[in-house]
Design a protein around this motif. Structure first.
Motif, PDB file in Angstrom:
ATOM      1  N   THR A  10      -5.117   1.843  -5.807  1.00 30.99           N
ATOM      2  CA  THR A  10      -4.898   1.377  -4.441  1.00 30.99           C
ATOM      3  C   THR A  10      -4.315  -0.029  -4.420  1.00 30.99           C
ATOM      4  O   THR A  10      -3.378  -0.316  -3.655  1.00 30.99           O
ATOM      5  CB  THR A  10      -6.220   1.415  -3.656  1.00 30.99           C
ATOM      6  OG1 THR A  10      -6.743   2.752  -3.678  1.00 30.99           O
ATOM      7  CG2 THR A  10      -6.003   0.985  -2.217  1.00 30.99           C
ATOM      8  N   ASP A  11      -4.843  -0.907  -5.260  1.00 31.31           N
ATOM      9  CA  ASP A  11      -4.330  -2.286  -5.304  1.00 31.31           C
ATOM     10  C   ASP A  11      -2.881  -2.326  -5.786  1.00 31.31           C
ATOM     11  O   ASP A  11      -2.035  -3.015  -5.200  1.00 31.31           O
ATOM     12  CB  ASP A  11      -5.202  -3.143  -6.224  1.00 31.31           C
ATOM     13  CG  ASP A  11      -6.583  -3.376  -5.644  1.00 31.31           C
ATOM     14  OD1 ASP A  11      -6.705  -3.358  -4.406  1.00 31.31           O
ATOM     15  OD2 ASP A  11      -7.536  -3.552  -6.421  1.00 31.31           O
ATOM     16  N   ILE A  12      -2.571  -1.577  -6.844  1.00 34.59           N
ATOM     17  CA  ILE A  12      -1.201  -1.570  -7.362  1.00 34.59           C
ATOM     18  C   ILE A  12      -0.238  -1.006  -6.322  1.00 34.59           C
ATOM     19  O   ILE A  12       0.841  -1.570  -6.085  1.00 34.59           O
ATOM     20  CB  ILE A  12      -1.136  -0.766  -8.674  1.00 34.59           C
ATOM     21  CG1 ILE A  12      -1.946  -1.467  -9.779  1.00 34.59           C
ATOM     22  CG2 ILE A  12       0.310  -0.573  -9.123  1.00 34.59           C
ATOM     23  CD1 ILE A  12      -2.021  -0.684 -11.063  1.00 34.59           C
ATOM     24  N   CYS A  13      -0.619   0.098  -5.696  1.00 34.32           N
ATOM     25  CA  CYS A  13       0.266   0.726  -4.696  1.00 34.32           C
ATOM     26  C   CYS A  13       0.441  -0.165  -3.479  1.00 34.32           C
ATOM     27  O   CYS A  13       1.531  -0.202  -2.895  1.00 34.32           O
ATOM     28  CB  CYS A  13      -0.300   2.081  -4.290  1.00 34.32           C
ATOM     29  SG  CYS A  13      -0.245   3.320  -5.602  1.00 34.32           S
ATOM     30  N   ARG A  14      -0.594  -0.875  -3.087  1.00 34.00           N
ATOM     31  CA  ARG A  14      -0.461  -1.779  -1.944  1.00 34.00           C
ATOM     32  C   ARG A  14       0.526  -2.904  -2.252  1.00 34.00           C
ATOM     33  O   ARG A  14       1.358  -3.261  -1.406  1.00 34.00           O
ATOM     34  CB  ARG A  14      -1.826  -2.349  -1.568  1.00 34.00           C
ATOM     35  CG  ARG A  14      -1.772  -3.257  -0.330  1.00 34.00           C
ATOM     36  CD  ARG A  14      -3.124  -3.825   0.017  1.00 34.00           C
ATOM     37  NE  ARG A  14      -4.047  -2.787   0.455  1.00 34.00           N
ATOM     38  CZ  ARG A  14      -5.105  -2.382  -0.219  1.00 34.00           C
ATOM     39  NH1 ARG A  14      -5.374  -2.924  -1.398  1.00 34.00           N
ATOM     40  NH2 ARG A  14      -5.891  -1.441   0.245  1.00 34.00           N
ATOM     41  N   TRP A  15       0.450  -3.450  -3.459  1.00 32.90           N
ATOM     42  CA  TRP A  15       1.395  -4.504  -3.835  1.00 32.90           C
ATOM     43  C   TRP A  15       2.816  -3.956  -3.921  1.00 32.90           C
ATOM     44  O   TRP A  15       3.775  -4.615  -3.482  1.00 32.90           O
ATOM     45  CB  TRP A  15       0.977  -5.122  -5.170  1.00 32.90           C
ATOM     46  CG  TRP A  15      -0.087  -6.154  -5.039  1.00 32.90           C
ATOM     47  CD1 TRP A  15      -1.416  -6.011  -5.319  1.00 32.90           C
ATOM     48  CD2 TRP A  15       0.063  -7.495  -4.571  1.00 32.90           C
ATOM     49  NE1 TRP A  15      -2.088  -7.166  -5.069  1.00 32.90           N
ATOM     50  CE2 TRP A  15      -1.219  -8.104  -4.618  1.00 32.90           C
ATOM     51  CE3 TRP A  15       1.148  -8.245  -4.133  1.00 32.90           C
ATOM     52  CZ2 TRP A  15      -1.433  -9.414  -4.227  1.00 32.90           C
ATOM     53  CZ3 TRP A  15       0.937  -9.566  -3.745  1.00 32.90           C
ATOM     54  CH2 TRP A  15      -0.329 -10.137  -3.797  1.00 32.90           C
ATOM     55  N   LEU A  16       2.981  -2.779  -4.491  1.00 30.69           N
ATOM     56  CA  LEU A  16       4.320  -2.173  -4.551  1.00 30.69           C
ATOM     57  C   LEU A  16       4.887  -1.951  -3.151  1.00 30.69           C
ATOM     58  O   LEU A  16       6.063  -2.236  -2.888  1.00 30.69           O
ATOM     59  CB  LEU A  16       4.255  -0.845  -5.298  1.00 30.69           C
ATOM     60  CG  LEU A  16       4.124  -0.903  -6.825  1.00 30.69           C
ATOM     61  CD1 LEU A  16       3.980   0.502  -7.390  1.00 30.69           C
ATOM     62  CD2 LEU A  16       5.330  -1.586  -7.444  1.00 30.69           C
ATOM     63  N   LEU A  17       4.046  -1.453  -2.253  1.00 29.35           N
ATOM     64  CA  LEU A  17       4.499  -1.192  -0.884  1.00 29.35           C
ATOM     65  C   LEU A  17       4.877  -2.480  -0.177  1.00 29.35           C
ATOM     66  O   LEU A  17       5.909  -2.540   0.515  1.00 29.35           O
ATOM     67  CB  LEU A  17       3.398  -0.460  -0.117  1.00 29.35           C
ATOM     68  CG  LEU A  17       3.703  -0.105   1.340  1.00 29.35           C
ATOM     69  CD1 LEU A  17       4.933   0.788   1.428  1.00 29.35           C
ATOM     70  CD2 LEU A  17       2.505   0.556   1.991  1.00 29.35           C
ATOM     71  N   GLN A  18       4.084  -3.526  -0.341  1.00 30.98           N
ATOM     72  CA  GLN A  18       4.382  -4.790   0.336  1.00 30.98           C
ATOM     73  C   GLN A  18       5.667  -5.422  -0.201  1.00 30.98           C
ATOM     74  O   GLN A  18       6.532  -5.849   0.579  1.00 30.98           O
ATOM     75  CB  GLN A  18       3.202  -5.755   0.176  1.00 30.98           C
ATOM     76  CG  GLN A  18       1.960  -5.323   0.928  1.00 30.98           C
ATOM     77  CD  GLN A  18       0.786  -6.248   0.685  1.00 30.98           C
ATOM     78  OE1 GLN A  18       0.835  -7.150  -0.153  1.00 30.98           O
ATOM     79  NE2 GLN A  18      -0.314  -6.016   1.395  1.00 30.98           N
ATOM     80  N   ILE A  19       5.804  -5.477  -1.526  1.00 31.25           N
ATOM     81  CA  ILE A  19       6.996  -6.094  -2.118  1.00 31.25           C
ATOM     82  C   ILE A  19       8.246  -5.283  -1.775  1.00 31.25           C
ATOM     83  O   ILE A  19       9.289  -5.829  -1.392  1.00 31.25           O
ATOM     84  CB  ILE A  19       6.827  -6.222  -3.646  1.00 31.25           C
ATOM     85  CG1 ILE A  19       5.674  -7.174  -3.968  1.00 31.25           C
ATOM     86  CG2 ILE A  19       8.124  -6.725  -4.285  1.00 31.25           C
ATOM     87  CD1 ILE A  19       5.352  -7.250  -5.442  1.00 31.25           C
ATOM     88  N   GLY A  20       8.150  -3.964  -1.908  1.00 34.56           N
ATOM     89  CA  GLY A  20       9.292  -3.111  -1.586  1.00 34.56           C
ATOM     90  C   GLY A  20       9.669  -3.175  -0.122  1.00 34.56           C
ATOM     91  O   GLY A  20      10.860  -3.178   0.222  1.00 34.56           O
ATOM     92  N   ALA A  21       8.678  -3.226   0.779  1.00 35.65           N
ATOM     93  CA  ALA A  21       8.971  -3.288   2.210  1.00 35.65           C
ATOM     94  C   ALA A  21       9.651  -4.606   2.578  1.00 35.65           C
ATOM     95  O   ALA A  21      10.614  -4.620   3.362  1.00 35.65           O
ATOM     96  CB  ALA A  21       7.685  -3.113   3.018  1.00 35.65           C
ATOM     97  N   VAL A  22       9.186  -5.711   2.005  1.00 38.19           N
ATOM     98  CA  VAL A  22       9.817  -7.005   2.292  1.00 38.19           C
ATOM     99  C   VAL A  22      11.257  -7.021   1.786  1.00 38.19           C
ATOM    100  O   VAL A  22      12.189  -7.453   2.481  1.00 38.19           O
ATOM    101  CB  VAL A  22       8.998  -8.147   1.658  1.00 38.19           C
ATOM    102  CG1 VAL A  22       9.758  -9.473   1.753  1.00 38.19           C
ATOM    103  CG2 VAL A  22       7.651  -8.278   2.349  1.00 38.19           C
ATOM    104  N   GLY A  23      11.464  -6.535   0.554  1.00 38.29           N
ATOM    105  CA  GLY A  23      12.824  -6.480   0.019  1.00 38.29           C
ATOM    106  C   GLY A  23      13.728  -5.565   0.831  1.00 38.29           C
ATOM    107  O   GLY A  23      14.903  -5.878   1.080  1.00 38.29           O
ATOM    108  N   ALA A  24      13.199  -4.422   1.283  1.00 36.03           N
ATOM    109  CA  ALA A  24      13.992  -3.494   2.082  1.00 36.03           C
ATOM    110  C   ALA A  24      14.376  -4.103   3.421  1.00 36.03           C
ATOM    111  O   ALA A  24      15.507  -3.933   3.896  1.00 36.03           O
ATOM    112  CB  ALA A  24      13.221  -2.192   2.288  1.00 36.03           C
ATOM    113  N   VAL A  25      13.450  -4.800   4.047  1.00 40.81           N
ATOM    114  CA  VAL A  25      13.752  -5.441   5.330  1.00 40.81           C
ATOM    115  C   VAL A  25      14.853  -6.485   5.169  1.00 40.81           C
ATOM    116  O   VAL A  25      15.782  -6.574   5.986  1.00 40.81           O
ATOM    117  CB  VAL A  25      12.472  -6.064   5.926  1.00 40.81           C
ATOM    118  CG1 VAL A  25      12.813  -6.959   7.116  1.00 40.81           C
ATOM    119  CG2 VAL A  25      11.501  -4.978   6.357  1.00 40.81           C
TER     120      VAL A  25
END
Length: 352
Positions: A10-25
């Protein structure tokens, strides 16, 4: 062990989602900004615009994998997540040429380059969500429509002794991260008088045995208390703990150890909160050197990805003292938040 892996996943996936979402935006926002400015319809340098679009395509492709893996991994227990992401991504894939052409103002070859860059973000989402959808269908087919996920309930041994509360006032200790288990307020003082852990003068989390998890220690406690009260025939933990089969609960289920971790967090969190501004003030000269190098690198990056060639050596306007202080304040605030979150992760997740 499975619970620990779930927390880590859960922690790894949350960090991946946050970093990827910021980069995508950031990447999608930059493409949309370029379309609104007319760089794809009336480009000054078409080759440069095509190169920038290809670079953003690779960047958004990586962001797509992080968002896809993070989203599916974070909501893995919710089976419809795969088909939901797949249908949403497929719908966006079909509409993307029309939407970006409307943003850019016309449908040209360069506009299709921008569409390909946006679709490169959707490609990993389609792949990851399709795989998860197939897996969910196979699981549903194997276990039947009545499959339900049952959460494991954390068990904790509770020794319920029918006795009168002692009328004497318990001695209060100064609780610190170094305080042993028998000084914590959540521990029963009557049990401490007969606890073998206290006699060894080492806390239970170091011995990996205590009054909440070890059958031998509970037996010693019950025997000592029975002798004090002049009673015999008490039910010992060999019967009480028969369900355990020698497997004691881990420390993260123990109220004593969790209170110890809370005390540790209460002491470390303020230090972590005020550490970034103090370090910034102490290392201000070093920060200025690093800031100058970072601004130089950002200006060079902007000269490579800008839709039109910059006309100055500082196109971003960051090479001045005011912006250095402004960026330092922002970095300090962000660091204060994440330092506290790091302490929380170390104390309550890694249990260090």
């Amino acid at each position: 062990m499975r619970r620990d892996w779930t927390i880590l996943r859960t922690d790894i996936c949350r960090w991946l989602l946050q970093i990827g979402a910021v980069g995508a935006v950031l990447g999608i926002g930059y493409l949309v900004w370029g379309g609104l400015k007319g760089y794809f319809v009336y480009p000054t340098d078409p080759t440069r615009v095509a190169t920038v679009a290809n670079t953003l395509a690779y960047f958004l492709y990586c962001c797509g994998w992080m968002v896809g893996l993070g989203l599916v991994g974070l909501f893995w227990e919710w089976k419809p997540i795969g088909i939901t992401v797949f249908l949403s991504s497929a719908f966006a894939w079909v509409l993307m040429p029309f939407v970006f052409a409307a943003v850019a103002g016309a449908n040209t070859n360069l506009t299709m380059r921008g569409v390909d860059a946006l679709r490169s973000f959707l490609t990993p989402l389609l792949v990851v969500s399709f795989v998860q959808s197939v897996w969910a269908f196979v699981e549903y087919w194997r276990h039947g429509p009545t499959l339900r996920l049952r959460a494991r309930k954390a068990g904790q041994l509770v020794v319920n002794l029918q006795r009168e509360k002692e009328k004497r006032v318990a001695k209060r200790y100064l609780i610190t991260p170094l305080s042993p288990c028998w000084k914590l307020p959540v521990v029963d003082r009557l049990m401490c008088e007969h606890c073998p852990v206290m006699k060894k003068r080492q806390p239970c989390w170091r011995l990996k045995a205590g009054c909440q998890c070890s059958p031998a220690i509970v037996d010693a406690l019950l025997t000592g208390m029975a002798e004090k009260m002049g009673e015999t025939g008490w039910l010992l933990s060999s019967t009480l703990l028969q369900w355990q089969k020698g497997q004691r609960p881990p420390c993260h289920r123990c109220s004593i150890f969790l209170h110890h971790q809370q005390v540790k967090y209460d002491w470390l969190a303020p230090i972590a909160f005020f550490a970034p501004p103090v370090l910034l003030v102490v290392g201000w000269e070093h920060y200025q050197v690093l800031y100058a190098k970072a601004v130089q690198w950002l200006n060079q990056l902007w000269m490579q990805i800008a839709f039109t060639p910059p006309k100055s050596f500082d196109p971003l306007g960051l090479n001045n003292t005011t912006m250095a202080i402004y960026i330092a304040v922002i970095l300090a605030v962000v660091a204060m938040v994440y330092f506290v979150r790091f302490v929380e992760f170390v104390v309550f997740r890694l249990l260090l």
